[in-house]
Scaffold this active site. Structure first.
Site, PDB file in Angstrom:
ATOM      1  N   GLY A 514       9.763  16.481  -6.331  1.00 47.57           N
ATOM      2  CA  GLY A 514       9.288  16.135  -7.656  1.00 47.57           C
ATOM      3  C   GLY A 514       8.355  17.190  -8.220  1.00 47.57           C
ATOM      4  N   VAL A 516       4.735  18.575  -9.638  1.00 50.34           N
ATOM      5  CA  VAL A 516       3.325  18.382  -9.312  1.00 50.34           C
ATOM      6  C   VAL A 516       2.480  18.823 -10.505  1.00 50.34           C
ATOM      7  CG1 VAL A 516       1.493  18.871  -7.678  1.00 50.34           C
ATOM      8  CG2 VAL A 516       3.863  18.932  -6.921  1.00 50.34           C
ATOM      9  N   LYS A 530       1.735  14.262  -7.688  1.00 53.74           N
ATOM     10  CA  LYS A 530       3.155  14.527  -7.458  1.00 53.74           C
ATOM     11  C   LYS A 530       3.957  13.350  -7.987  1.00 53.74           C
ATOM     12  CE  LYS A 530       5.740  16.837  -4.337  1.00 53.74           C
ATOM     13  NZ  LYS A 530       5.766  17.519  -3.077  1.00 53.74           N
ATOM     14  N   ASP A 629      10.211  21.039   6.891  1.00 54.01           N
ATOM     15  CA  ASP A 629      10.336  22.026   5.821  1.00 54.01           C
ATOM     16  C   ASP A 629       9.073  22.890   5.752  1.00 54.01           C
ATOM     17  OD1 ASP A 629      11.599  23.410   3.848  1.00 54.01           O
ATOM     18  OD2 ASP A 629      11.220  21.952   2.260  1.00 54.01           O
TER      19      ASP A 629
END
Ligand SMILES: *[C@@H]1O[C@H](CO)[C@@H](O)[C@H](O)[C@H]1NC(C)=O
Ligand SMILES: *[C@@H]1O[C@H](CO)[C@@H](O)[C@H](O)[C@H]1NC(C)=O
Ligand SMILES: *[C@@H]1O[C@H](CO)[C@@H](O)[C@H](O)[C@H]1NC(C)=O
Ligand SMILES: *[C@@H]1O[C@H](CO)[C@@H](O)[C@H](O)[C@H]1NC(C)=O
Ligand SMILES: *[C@@H]1O[C@H](CO)[C@@H](O)[C@H](O)[C@H]1NC(C)=O
Ligand SMILES: *[C@@H]1O[C@H](CO)[C@@H](O)[C@H](O)[C@H]1NC(C)=O
Length: 826
Positions: A514, A516, A530, A629
């Site tokens: 998404g 921020v 966020k 990630d």
């Protein structure tokens, strides 16, 4: 924009009064039409989050009026048009609800130009809504069910969450159709859609004749589209709800994105650039001559790097040599020696064998047979005389061909291997044959390594002991209860105010999950908000629980989650604000003067601190979290250069237990993903350690793994690290802006430790705890690392020189298999 409009009117008061009444009506401050509203030419309705709007427009050089859906940011982009072939020639258009509940577009003479034409609906019980995904839907208000939707009748644009459909039984398709020309939206001759019979492919048709073909969908990407091998476009899914009906869908994104079939028959993907306020082209389907369907005729092979681009596949010759040589390739090629239809082991004197053609867009008309084993494909093809070629892909299984091979392309380092059946003597090693090394040129490291992993991993998988599939995060103590009430909840209104209605000027960045925004609370505190792009699929309570648990994780090297917001569809997470933003900017941005800021001491501190944060996630917190990630853009810096890992709970919030195979949603970024994760979706602490190793090498070298390629040495970043370290010149690997004096030993040791982290086999990698002990020299002696999997690339200068010499000193364990093939003399 609206305010400007109002201001203008206020300048002349009488006008305001006159226009006030219609203004009130125009201000359809809603996303929904109901039967008591009459919608006219000057009216618009806007979707809830102001993404799309519905209204009338005229195309360039055309005064006719059309009812259309647009992106709110740019009115020239009509993504859907109701009356494409029945334009209004004045502004008398009106939308009303007919007595049977359908939506009807009429002109001044009360002629119906367009209608939703849904049958079986109850009178006056409908409403029509423009949704945030661009879908214009007609609802039965009593049941809330959708009885008609614009997504089922696309125009020329393909939008996130829209579906291209193919029913392989009835052959009913939902396709997009290009405009006739730039000023006429009438359906033209170009269409594009899904063809799901046998393997699943996307086509562009010209009056129903194939014009472009995507190659088979392989569960993640369209295998014949080289651009898709990079991570940025892995954004589609293909699904079915019955055995007959298949859907191809772009995932919901945080960007404004559309794919349009333009009037010259090209699929063009564009994304809205917020800063420059225009559409950036991010992908084009037909890029070069080889992309035209069947450029080289049957059994011809197209390679855009060659001149001429067409050649006959090995073992074949032009049907009409004169025509072929004059550049008319339409009749294609024919087999030189007939197949024997008895198979031998490739090299003996009689029978047939298979020639491997690496990195291809496989031909059209593949037949499919599910199998996990490449050998099964070979055996099946071998035992059926009408099988002239086969290929294997882990997701698709076996593909085989019995029709002439058409629309076949050779790519550069990406694609599927095709195995071509040839009469044995065609496979023999004649001395006059050129043995040439086909070289993948490096477009991006990610693109190539992905295929290398697929090919290599598939061959090697038997040797590898897989870790058991593991869920991302495991409660160490399931009984521990979380008290949701302790979690600060923010209202949507507060957050909206604090970010000035999520104004783009306050956009800090976009993450995988998404956008921020920077926000200011009333008490002066600065926060990062966020706004999650997709619903996580969880109920409110579960979501809150989840967030509450994660907000309890506290470590100086993790970004702190302050609270959250759940209202309607909205889900937001509130973090502490990190003024220095992400590490990525300092490492790779040449404007940042990183040499002055990030000296070796700081870099070492950052490496150690990230390691500690990761250790906390893996071991010390009461949850076990696999980040999945880890990369520089997910490491934020506070005022004092303390690095803080961000996005660490996201896998959990987004249903981290989802398997790889059935979602095709890649969490993570190629280049940072360990081979076993990229390939099979197996993640573990070891795969995080791999990412950590890559991150270390990037911090040391100041180069980004996914962009870096050393042309002189033909090596990737990992390859360079390996080479320099092996040759005892580890310092040559270091960012040249770092002053190494006094730290030589420590720097080389860090390269060594990083190489231990990026080893191919998960079990060989040290745990993060061990890594930290190595860094702090609690462990002095380091084991020898193995060679990383993506060490080497081939040097392009060897193409066509007829040499089989390898370009580099370092052994490449799978070279024979992968890169040597024969080319016909041309
Ligand atoms: C338009 O035509 C419909 C039926 O075709 C009729 O019911 C309606 O009253 C007409 N409206 C006007 C304004 O003439
Ligand atoms: C577009 O197509 C329409 C109808 O086919 C034609 O009348 C018009 O001249 C065309 N416009 C351009 C700019 O080619
Ligand atoms: C499609 O859906 C059906 C029923 O849900 C399922 O049995 C089948 O395996 C799916 N896949 C294909 C390729 O038909
Ligand atoms: C269609 O898209 C291609 C690729 O971007 C472009 O070259 C071509 O000019 C476009 N056609 C039109 C009519 O804009
Ligand atoms: C190419 O060859 C085909 C088959 O012989 C013929 O029909 C076609 O007209 C030729 N095309 C050109 C452009 O000469
Ligand atoms: C051989 O392949 C053809 C084409 O796929 C198929 O029609 C035929 O049934 C196969 N024959 C056997 C014996 O499997």
């Amino acid at each position: 924009m609206n305010t400007k409009f109002v201001n203008l009117r206020l300048q002349s008061l009488p006008f305001v009064i006159i226009s006030l009444v219609p203004l009130l009506c125009f201000c359809l401050d809603t996303d929904t039409l109901t039967s008591n509203i009459t919608f006219r030419d000057s009216d618009t309705i806007i979707s809830g989050r102001h993404v799309f709007k519905l209204g009338f427009f005229s195309p360039a050089n055309n005064t006719n009026r059309y009812l259309a859906v647009f992106y709110d940011v740019s009115e020239e982009t009509a993504v859907w048009i109701a009356n494409r072939d029945r334009p209004l020639n004045d502004s008398s258009g009106t939308i009303t609800f007919s007595t049977n509940g359908n939506l009807v577009l009429t002109n001044g003479r009360n002629e119906t130009l367009w209608s939703t034409n849904a049958t079986g609906i109850s009178p006056r019980n409908t409403s029509a809504q423009i949704q945030d995904n661009g879908n214009f839907v007609l609802r039965d208000t009593s049941t809330e069910s959708i009885i008609w939707e614009s997504f089922a009748y696309p125009s020329n644009s393909f939008l996130p969450t829209m579906r291209l459909i193919d029913n392989i039984y009835t052959r009913h398709k939902v396709v997009i159709t290009a405009w006739t020309n730039g000023s006429n939206p009438e359906p033209g001759r170009w269409t594009s859609g899904l063809e799901a019979l046998n393997v699943h492919q996307i086509f562009i048709w010209n009056n129903s004749r194939p014009h472009w073909r995507s190659g088979p969908w392989n569960g993640m990407i369209l295998s014949g589209v080289p651009d898709m091998y990079s991570p940025y476009l892995a954004a589609f899914s293909l699904s079915n709800d019955t055995t007959d009906t298949f859907y191809f869908t772009p995932h919901e994104t945080t960007f404004l994105m559309r794919i349009t079939l333009n009037t010259t028959g090209n699929l063009v993907q564009t994304m809205w650039n917020i800063q420059q306020r225009n559409w950036d082209i991010t992908f084009v389907a037909v890029e070069n001559e080889c992309d035209f369907y069947q450029t080289c005729g049957p059994f011809g092979s197209c390679d855009i790097r060659d001149s001429p681009i067409c050649s006959c596949i090995r073992g074949f010759e032009p049907v009409n040599r004169e025509e072929w040589e004059s550049g008319n390739w339409t009749s294609g090629c024919a087999r030189r020696r007939q197949l024997q239809c008895t198979l031998t082991n490739n090299t003996s004197e009689n029978g047939d064998g298979f020639l491997r053609l690496p990195f291809t867009k496989v031909p059209d008309f593949a037949e499919q047979f599910p199998s996990r084993e490449p050998n099964v494909c070979r055996t099946r093809c071998m035992s059926n005389c009408s099988c002239i070629a086969y290929a294997h892909d882990p997701y698709i299984g076996c593909m085989s061909w019995s029709e002439p091979l058409v629309d076949f392309q050779r790519f550069n380092g990406v694609g599927i291997d095709l195995f071509l059946r040839l009469e044995a003597s065609e496979l023999d090693n004649h001395s006059d044959r050129l043995l040439v090394v086909i070289i993948p040129v490096v477009v991006g490291f990610a693109a190539i390594s992905f295929v290398i992993i697929i090919t290599w991993f598939w061959n090697k998988r038997k040797d590898i002991k897989f870790l058991e599939a593991e869920s991302a995060i495991i409660f160490k103590d399931e009984t521990e209860k979380v008290n949701v009430e302790e979690l600060p909840l923010f209202s949507f209104e507060t957050l909206s105010k604090s970010t000035y209605q999520f104004h783009e000027n306050y956009l800090l960045g976009r993450g995988g999950f998404g956008l921020v925004y920077k926000g200011y609370l009333k008490n002066g505190k600065v926060i990062a908000v966020k706004r999650l792009s997709a619903a996580s699929g969880q109920g409110n309570e579960e979501f809150l629980n989840e967030v509450a648990v994660i907000s309890k994780l506290q470590h100086r090297n993790l970004v702190r989650l302050i609270g959250c917001c759940v209202e309607g569809e909205e889900r937001m997470l509130i973090y502490e604000y990190m003024p220095k933003k992400s590490l990525e900017g300092y490492l790779f941005d040449p404007n940042h003067q990183s040499q002055k800021i990030l000296d070796w001491k700081k870099r070492f501190y950052i490496i150690e601190s990230i390691g500690r944060g990761l250790l906390y996630l893996h071991m010390d917190s009461r949850l076990k979290i696999i980040h999945r990630d880890l990369k520089p853009s997910n490491v934020l810096l506070d005022e004092d250069w303390n690095p803080k890992i961000s996005d660490f709970g996201m896998a959990r919030i987004f249903g981290g237990n989802e398997g790889f195979g059935n979602t095709s949603r890649v969490v993570g970024t190629y280049g940072y993903m360990a081979p076993e994760y990229a390939m099979d979706g197996r993640f573990s602490e070891e795969s995080d350690v791999y990412s950590f190793g890559v991150l270390m090498l990037e911090i040391i070298s100041g180069k980004k793994n996914t962009n870096y390629y050393n042309h002189e040495l033909s090596l990737s970043l990992l390859g360079c690290a390996w080479k320099f370290w092996n040759e005892d010149s580890g310092l040559d690997f270091v960012d040249q802006t770092i002053d190494c004096s006094n730290f030589e030993g420590q720097i080389v040791r860090c390269v060594h430790i990083a190489l231990l982290c990026v080893q191919e086999f998960p079990n060989d990698r040290p745990s993060i705890q061990t890594v930290l002990s190595m860094l702090s020299r609690e462990i002095i002696d380091l084991p020898m690392p193995g060679q990383p999997i993506f060490a080497e690339k081939w040097n392009r200068s060897h193409v066509g020189t007829g040499t089989t010499q390898r370009s580099s000193q370092i052994g490449y364990p799978y070279s024979n298999d992968l890169t040597i093939t024969e080319l016909d003399g041309r």
